[in-house]
Design a protein around this motif. Structure first.
Motif, mmCIF file in Angstrom:
data_model
loop_
_atom_site.group_PDB
_atom_site.id
_atom_site.type_symbol
_atom_site.label_atom_id
_atom_site.label_comp_id
_atom_site.label_asym_id
_atom_site.label_seq_id
_atom_site.Cartn_x
_atom_site.Cartn_y
_atom_site.Cartn_z
ATOM 1 N N ALA A 1 5.721 19.723 -1.901
ATOM 2 C CA ALA A 1 5.887 20.446 -3.172
ATOM 3 C C ALA A 1 4.582 20.479 -3.965
ATOM 4 O O ALA A 1 4.513 21.103 -5.018
ATOM 5 N N GLY A 2 3.553 19.785 -3.464
ATOM 6 C CA GLY A 2 2.256 19.789 -4.139
ATOM 7 C C GLY A 2 2.112 18.749 -5.230
ATOM 8 O O GLY A 2 1.228 18.857 -6.084
ATOM 9 N N ALA A 3 2.944 17.719 -5.207
ATOM 10 C CA ALA A 3 2.872 16.686 -6.244
ATOM 11 C C ALA A 3 1.600 15.860 -6.104
ATOM 12 O O ALA A 3 1.131 15.602 -4.998
ATOM 13 N N SER A 4 1.044 15.462 -7.242
ATOM 14 C CA SER A 4 -0.155 14.624 -7.281
ATOM 15 C C SER A 4 0.246 13.164 -7.407
ATOM 16 O O SER A 4 1.129 12.831 -8.211
ATOM 17 N N PRO A 5 -0.379 12.250 -6.668
ATOM 18 C CA PRO A 5 -0.059 10.818 -6.789
ATOM 19 C C PRO A 5 -0.369 10.288 -8.187
ATOM 20 O O PRO A 5 -1.380 10.639 -8.783
ATOM 21 N N LEU A 6 0.528 9.446 -8.712
ATOM 22 C CA LEU A 6 0.332 8.776 -10.008
ATOM 23 C C LEU A 6 0.171 7.275 -9.839
ATOM 24 O O LEU A 6 -0.779 6.694 -10.343
ATOM 25 N N ARG A 7 1.146 6.641 -9.198
ATOM 26 C CA ARG A 7 1.133 5.180 -8.993
ATOM 27 C C ARG A 7 1.608 4.889 -7.584
ATOM 28 O O ARG A 7 2.577 5.471 -7.108
ATOM 29 N N GLY A 8 0.952 3.943 -6.943
ATOM 30 C CA GLY A 8 1.272 3.590 -5.571
ATOM 31 C C GLY A 8 2.597 2.858 -5.429
ATOM 32 O O GLY A 8 3.201 2.419 -6.408
ATOM 33 N N ARG A 9 3.000 2.707 -4.192
ATOM 34 C CA ARG A 9 4.254 2.044 -3.842
ATOM 35 C C ARG A 9 4.197 0.572 -4.256
ATOM 36 O O ARG A 9 3.243 -0.129 -3.979
ATOM 37 N N ARG A 10 5.267 0.123 -4.945
ATOM 38 C CA ARG A 10 5.370 -1.258 -5.387
ATOM 39 C C ARG A 10 6.836 -1.629 -5.525
ATOM 40 O O ARG A 10 7.688 -0.759 -5.690
ATOM 41 N N LEU A 11 7.096 -2.932 -5.432
ATOM 42 C CA LEU A 11 8.454 -3.431 -5.596
ATOM 43 C C LEU A 11 8.765 -3.553 -7.081
ATOM 44 O O LEU A 11 7.970 -4.106 -7.847
ATOM 45 N N GLN A 12 9.914 -3.033 -7.479
ATOM 46 C CA GLN A 12 10.423 -3.230 -8.831
ATOM 47 C C GLN A 12 11.665 -4.113 -8.730
ATOM 48 O O GLN A 12 12.596 -3.786 -7.995
ATOM 49 N N ALA A 13 11.637 -5.232 -9.435
ATOM 50 C CA ALA A 13 12.784 -6.140 -9.496
ATOM 51 C C ALA A 13 13.362 -6.028 -10.900
ATOM 52 O O ALA A 13 12.706 -6.374 -11.877
ATOM 53 N N ASP A 14 14.563 -5.505 -10.983
ATOM 54 C CA ASP A 14 15.209 -5.252 -12.266
ATOM 55 C C ASP A 14 16.411 -6.161 -12.454
ATOM 56 O O ASP A 14 17.104 -6.505 -11.495
ATOM 57 N N VAL A 15 16.662 -6.529 -13.710
ATOM 58 C CA VAL A 15 17.888 -7.234 -14.066
ATOM 59 C C VAL A 15 18.513 -6.519 -15.258
ATOM 60 O O VAL A 15 17.815 -6.053 -16.153
#
Length: 186
Positions: free
Chosen positions: A27-41
């Motif tokens: 779709a032509g999206a530009s990268p913003l932030r790389g892959r990372r684990l999010q741990a939510d509570v």
């Protein structure tokens, strides 16, 4: 950094994280932030006063930063719309301890790997969860619709459920108890 805003988003289900990434890049999206684990509570009082009001209090921990977020009730709309107040947190474990001293308890934990991209007027997140791959589109209604079309999908594919709700549905389909949505580390 603190933000109070009206959040507008949808999720789109994909067969795999690779398929989601390919669609987003196509779709032509530009990268913003790389892959990372999010741990939510998610936290609430013992009485469930936030859930009774259809609100949420979340603490998110990821590699670069931690956030605390209050989300108001979902408003009637074809996209998921709710007021959100969010700020950075210097020490998430200490914040959780403070919140517990104030009477809040963690009632649900969930994890996902997230990678973010940008399309005009929309933040595009590729989310890998224990219950599948999703693309989350956050922005204006027009931006969400345009981004979904660019991904080859339309409003009939919009999911406005929370990851908690999607997890509960998944567990019901597979006859498993819905405890916490965490990756299997065995």
């Amino acid at each position: 950094m603190m933000a109070a805003m009206l959040e507008r988003e949808v999720k789109l289900r994909f067969d795999s994280p690779e398929a989601a990434r390919a669609a987003v890049r196509g779709a032509g999206a530009s990268p913003l932030r790389g892959r990372r684990l999010q741990a939510d509570v998610l936290l609430d009082t013992t009485e469930g006063s936030l859930r009774d009001r259809r609100c949420a209090l979340r603490v998110r921990v990821e590699s670069e930063q931690s956030l605390v977020t209050f989300k108001g009730p979902v408003q009637p709309s074809r996209t998921k719309v709710r007021h959100e107040i969010e700020t950075l947190v210097g020490d998430a474990p200490l914040l959780l301890r403070i919140l517990e001293e104030l009477g809040f308890r963690v009632w649900f934990r969930y994890e996902k790997y997230r990678e973010e991209f940008q399309l005009p007027g929309v933040v595009v997140a590729v989310d890998e969860t224990p219950v599948g791959a999703f693309v989350e589109l956050e922005g204006s209604d027009h931006g969400i619709d345009a981004a979904a079309r660019a991904l080859g999908l339309g409003p009939e594919h919009y999911l406005i459920d929370s990851y908690r709700s999607l997890f509960v549905q998944h567990c019901q389909r597979h006859g498993r108890p819905a405890t916490d949505m965490l990756f299997d580390r065995s």
